[in-house]
Design an enzyme around this catalytic site. Sequence first.
Site, mmCIF file in Angstrom:
data_model
loop_
_atom_site.group_PDB
_atom_site.id
_atom_site.type_symbol
_atom_site.label_atom_id
_atom_site.label_comp_id
_atom_site.label_asym_id
_atom_site.label_seq_id
_atom_site.Cartn_x
_atom_site.Cartn_y
_atom_site.Cartn_z
ATOM 1 N N HIS A 203 0.797 -1.216 0.000
ATOM 2 C CA HIS A 203 0.000 0.000 0.000
ATOM 3 C C HIS A 203 0.833 1.272 0.000
ATOM 4 C CE1 HIS A 203 1.001 -0.193 4.244
ATOM 5 N NE2 HIS A 203 0.692 1.077 4.335
HETATM 6 N N1 UDP Z 1 -2.848 -5.625 9.021
HETATM 7 C C1 UDP Z 1 -4.092 -6.146 9.293
HETATM 8 N N2 UDP Z 1 -4.890 -6.514 8.243
HETATM 9 C C2 UDP Z 1 -4.497 -6.409 6.954
HETATM 10 C C3 UDP Z 1 -3.196 -5.889 6.682
HETATM 11 C C4 UDP Z 1 -2.406 -5.491 7.744
HETATM 12 O O1 UDP Z 1 -4.482 -6.271 10.448
HETATM 13 O O2 UDP Z 1 -5.268 -6.768 6.047
HETATM 14 C C5 UDP Z 1 -2.026 -5.167 10.147
HETATM 15 C C6 UDP Z 1 -0.694 -5.847 10.262
HETATM 16 O O3 UDP Z 1 -0.764 -6.942 11.112
HETATM 17 C C7 UDP Z 1 0.209 -4.766 10.823
HETATM 18 C C8 UDP Z 1 -0.446 -3.491 10.424
HETATM 19 O O4 UDP Z 1 -1.737 -3.809 9.955
HETATM 20 O O5 UDP Z 1 0.273 -4.813 12.219
HETATM 21 C C9 UDP Z 1 0.399 -2.861 9.354
HETATM 22 O O6 UDP Z 1 -0.194 -1.778 8.935
HETATM 23 P P1 UDP Z 1 0.180 -1.101 7.559
HETATM 24 O O7 UDP Z 1 0.843 -2.050 6.662
HETATM 25 O O8 UDP Z 1 -1.077 -0.445 7.117
HETATM 26 O O9 UDP Z 1 1.147 0.063 8.029
HETATM 27 P P2 UDP Z 1 2.715 0.181 8.247
HETATM 28 O O10 UDP Z 1 3.118 -0.794 9.289
HETATM 29 O O11 UDP Z 1 3.367 -0.022 6.938
HETATM 30 O O12 UDP Z 1 2.869 1.588 8.727
#
Ligand code: UDP
Length: 356
Positions: A203
């Site tokens: 994303h």
């Molecule tokens: N996550 C979730 N469902 C999904 C995809 C991700 O619960 O369909 C959780 C995942 O376990 C992680 C978090 O969302 O803890 C990651 O968020 P994201 O990738 O949006 O953000 P980033 O960590 O890159 O800032």
Amino acid sequence: MRVLTVIGNRPQFIKAAAVSGPLRAVADEVLVHTGQHYDDALSQVFFDELGLPRPDHRLDLGGGSNTAQTARMLEALEPLLAREHPALVLVYGDTNSTLAGALAGAQARIPVAHVEAGMRSYDRSMPEELNRVLTDHASDLLLCSSQAPAEILRGEGVGGEIEVVGDVMVDVAQLLGPRAAARTETLARFGLTAGAYVLATAHRAGNVDDPVRLARLVALLAAVPYPVILPLHPRTAARLDAAGLRARLEQSGAVLAPPLGPLDFTALLHSARAVLTDSGGVQKEAYLAGVPCVTLRAETEWTETVDAGWNVTADLDADAALAALERRPPAERPPLYGDGRAGERVAAAIARRMGV
Ligand code: UDP
């Protein structure tokens, strides 16, 4: 002592779930949800499954460009801080909500604590990198996941106090792991066999906003020689539809799912053969679950997972990603991010700082 916590998106709900309990044992927490993520699949399900308290204030400020969104948050937070009059503002990670909370707090001369301080990708084209750097330099208490970010902050000469508390996501992983392992129906729902599929997430703006990069991402996922499940972030779903690329992925056999709640997602993570992701949090969760990770970015902030041999940065190079998927994981998986009690240490550091 009143602490005002600013959160707004999925990874922040997860991190706040580790801290809110211990924090409420030493302080009155006022929880502010900026509405950066407003979709129920990205917001409400996290409150429900993680037992996060209901927000005291919902600002509903999602949408728009990063600059416009941050500006709207700043405008809304200024009077809220004046009304609530907290002794400290607490922010997490690297989103627009993080920067807005930190800057509004600093402008109001309220001490700011930043959880997950000191992370750097050294790629200023990432909106998250700007948010991290600016938040760290506006914060009074810099709470780090490990020694490496603490060293980075010392090198940058930040003004705030630095403390290594461990990673709050370890706390959450320890809580969710056993609950998710018992959730066998998640795999069955998507027709997946444990150990035989790849869990993918993507994303980041740098991967999905540019149609050329998005087409490379789709080609890479389509070339994976194992079943792929891709829970689609709304941003990615919108970009795939706009580029007419959804059908290409479906034809490759990839299972396109809606964004999943934390229990379903953790269940899929634990039984995956490997993870392909451009997420920050998912790289770390894969390490904690002992699942090899291939990162769809040229660099990562979570360099320890790469050094330990469990994570490979492949950017969108399909050959490199497929080769990395075939690697056998190392025998060793040292505890890089603490012992699962980071939430307690965050609360203790805040209490100490405020003289409680
Ligand atoms: N996550 C979730 N469902 C999904 C995809 C991700 O619960 O369909 C959780 C995942 O376990 C992680 C978090 O969302 O803890 C990651 O968020 P994201 O990738 O949006 O953000 P980033 O960590 O890159 O800032």
